[in-house]
Design a protein around this motif. Structure first.
Motif, PDB file in Angstrom:
ATOM      1  N   PHE A 169       0.839  -1.195   0.000  1.00 29.59           N
ATOM      2  CA  PHE A 169       0.000   0.000   0.000  1.00 29.59           C
ATOM      3  C   PHE A 169       0.874   1.244   0.000  1.00 29.59           C
ATOM      4  O   PHE A 169       1.993   1.226   0.509  1.00 29.59           O
ATOM      5  N   VAL A 170       0.334   2.323  -0.569  1.00 22.47           N
ATOM      6  CA  VAL A 170       1.004   3.625  -0.543  1.00 22.47           C
ATOM      7  C   VAL A 170      -0.001   4.657  -0.041  1.00 22.47           C
ATOM      8  O   VAL A 170      -1.217   4.424  -0.102  1.00 22.47           O
ATOM      9  N   PRO A 171       0.469   5.808   0.433  1.00 21.71           N
ATOM     10  CA  PRO A 171      -0.476   6.833   0.888  1.00 21.71           C
ATOM     11  C   PRO A 171      -1.428   7.252  -0.230  1.00 21.71           C
ATOM     12  O   PRO A 171      -1.046   7.340  -1.398  1.00 21.71           O
ATOM     13  N   GLY A 172      -2.658   7.491   0.140  1.00 23.83           N
ATOM     14  CA  GLY A 172      -3.667   7.901  -0.831  1.00 23.83           C
ATOM     15  C   GLY A 172      -3.448   9.324  -1.313  1.00 23.83           C
ATOM     16  O   GLY A 172      -2.709  10.101  -0.710  1.00 23.83           O
ATOM     17  N   VAL A 173      -4.090   9.624  -2.422  1.00 20.94           N
ATOM     18  CA  VAL A 173      -4.044  10.968  -2.984  1.00 20.94           C
ATOM     19  C   VAL A 173      -5.439  11.547  -2.839  1.00 20.94           C
ATOM     20  O   VAL A 173      -6.416  10.960  -3.291  1.00 20.94           O
ATOM     21  N   GLY A 174      -5.537  12.685  -2.210  1.00 20.50           N
ATOM     22  CA  GLY A 174      -6.854  13.288  -2.042  1.00 20.50           C
ATOM     23  C   GLY A 174      -6.727  14.751  -1.678  1.00 20.50           C
ATOM     24  O   GLY A 174      -5.674  15.219  -1.243  1.00 20.50           O
ATOM     25  N   SER A 175      -7.817  15.447  -1.868  1.00 21.32           N
ATOM     26  CA  SER A 175      -7.945  16.856  -1.481  1.00 21.32           C
ATOM     27  C   SER A 175      -6.984  17.786  -2.192  1.00 21.32           C
ATOM     28  O   SER A 175      -6.508  18.750  -1.597  1.00 21.32           O
ATOM     29  N   ASP A 176      -6.695  17.509  -3.472  1.00 23.58           N
ATOM     30  CA  ASP A 176      -5.931  18.484  -4.259  1.00 23.58           C
ATOM     31  C   ASP A 176      -6.926  19.563  -4.681  1.00 23.58           C
ATOM     32  O   ASP A 176      -7.430  19.583  -5.806  1.00 23.58           O
ATOM     33  N   ILE A 177      -7.240  20.427  -3.712  1.00 19.78           N
ATOM     34  CA  ILE A 177      -8.273  21.440  -3.858  1.00 19.78           C
ATOM     35  C   ILE A 177      -7.692  22.791  -3.453  1.00 19.78           C
ATOM     36  O   ILE A 177      -7.099  22.918  -2.385  1.00 19.78           O
ATOM     37  N   LYS A 178      -7.878  23.770  -4.312  1.00 21.65           N
ATOM     38  CA  LYS A 178      -7.349  25.115  -4.066  1.00 21.65           C
ATOM     39  C   LYS A 178      -8.156  25.876  -3.010  1.00 21.65           C
ATOM     40  O   LYS A 178      -7.601  26.634  -2.222  1.00 21.65           O
ATOM     41  N   GLN A 179      -9.456  25.677  -2.996  1.00 21.74           N
ATOM     42  CA  GLN A 179     -10.329  26.412  -2.082  1.00 21.74           C
ATOM     43  C   GLN A 179     -10.067  25.993  -0.638  1.00 21.74           C
ATOM     44  O   GLN A 179     -10.158  24.805  -0.304  1.00 21.74           O
ATOM     45  N   PRO A 180      -9.739  26.934   0.232  1.00 17.30           N
ATOM     46  CA  PRO A 180      -9.458  26.599   1.631  1.00 17.30           C
ATOM     47  C   PRO A 180     -10.672  25.977   2.323  1.00 17.30           C
ATOM     48  O   PRO A 180     -11.817  26.362   2.072  1.00 17.30           O
ATOM     49  N   GLY A 181     -10.389  24.992   3.168  1.00 15.40           N
ATOM     50  CA  GLY A 181     -11.431  24.393   3.982  1.00 15.40           C
ATOM     51  C   GLY A 181     -12.230  23.292   3.317  1.00 15.40           C
ATOM     52  O   GLY A 181     -13.070  22.673   3.965  1.00 15.40           O
ATOM     53  N   VAL A 182     -12.002  23.014   2.053  1.00 15.91           N
ATOM     54  CA  VAL A 182     -12.735  21.951   1.357  1.00 15.91           C
ATOM     55  C   VAL A 182     -11.875  20.697   1.365  1.00 15.91           C
ATOM     56  O   VAL A 182     -10.695  20.726   0.996  1.00 15.91           O
ATOM     57  N   VAL A 183     -12.464  19.589   1.792  1.00 13.63           N
ATOM     58  CA  VAL A 183     -11.738  18.328   1.897  1.00 13.63           C
ATOM     59  C   VAL A 183     -12.492  17.271   1.102  1.00 13.63           C
ATOM     60  O   VAL A 183     -13.710  17.138   1.216  1.00 13.63           O
ATOM     61  N   GLU A 184     -11.758  16.535   0.315  1.00 10.50           N
ATOM     62  CA  GLU A 184     -12.326  15.449  -0.480  1.00 10.50           C
ATOM     63  C   GLU A 184     -12.358  14.175   0.359  1.00 10.50           C
ATOM     64  O   GLU A 184     -11.411  13.867   1.084  1.00 10.50           O
ATOM     65  N   LEU A 185     -13.429  13.425   0.255  1.00  8.89           N
ATOM     66  CA  LEU A 185     -13.504  12.112   0.872  1.00  8.89           C
ATOM     67  C   LEU A 185     -12.651  11.173   0.024  1.00  8.89           C
ATOM     68  O   LEU A 185     -12.945  10.950  -1.155  1.00  8.89           O
ATOM     69  N   ALA A 186     -11.562  10.668   0.591  1.00 12.10           N
ATOM     70  CA  ALA A 186     -10.637   9.827  -0.170  1.00 12.10           C
ATOM     71  C   ALA A 186     -10.065   8.738   0.739  1.00 12.10           C
ATOM     72  O   ALA A 186     -10.011   8.904   1.967  1.00 12.10           O
ATOM     73  N   TYR A 187      -9.640   7.654   0.133  1.00 15.56           N
ATOM     74  CA  TYR A 187      -9.023   6.574   0.894  1.00 15.56           C
ATOM     75  C   TYR A 187      -7.670   7.018   1.429  1.00 15.56           C
ATOM     76  O   TYR A 187      -6.909   7.682   0.724  1.00 15.56           O
TER      77      TYR A 187
END
Length: 134
Positions: free
Chosen positions: A26-44
């Motif tokens: 396993f490797v660390p997941g990739v998530g929340s590549d989001i410019k807008q502050p405070g927004v978090v993506e649901l990701a593994y």
């Protein structure tokens, strides 16, 4: 309507991980590549390495099938994306056979553009594109 779609990654390190030996399962997941502050993506939190291999297989098949895409196509591509190389948008545009095709550059979003600053632009442009072809 691909939104930051990937047909190549341009990441030798990721390719080595996917096809090399002696790496962790396993490797660390990739998530929340989001410019807008405070927004978090649901990701593994982690990604199985075999899934990374599957991504490479799917991208290869997708590249081979692009010349068969003849339907109207609206492509969205973030100018700054920390997951997918922005050159994917123009590549897709240049390799489909569709005559009715358009690339929209997203100026204010990173990879997860549907949760980012350009989400309303994406929704409005998508609706206009579909309605114009009904």
């Amino acid at each position: 309507m691909p939104i930051n779609g990937a047909v190549f990654l341009d990441s030798p390190d990721l390719a080595a991980l996917a096809f090399g030996h002696g790496f962790p399962p396993f490797v660390p997941g990739v998530g929340s590549d989001i410019k807008q502050p405070g927004v978090v993506e649901l990701a593994y939190p982690v990604i199985p390495v075999p899934a990374v291999r599957q991504i490479y297989a799917l991208m290869g098949a997708t590249r081979e099938l692009l010349p068969r895409v003849g339907c109207p196509l609206l492509i969205f591509e973030s100018k700054e994306d920390h997951v997918v190389v922005p050159a994917n948008g123009p590549y897709i545009l240049d390799h489909v056979c569709a005559r009715d095709k358009r690339l929209v550059w997203l100026e204010n979003s990173y990879h997860v553009a549907t949760l980012d600053n350009d989400k309303e632009l994406i929704a409005a442009a998508t609706l206009r594109f579909i309605q114009a072809r009904l």
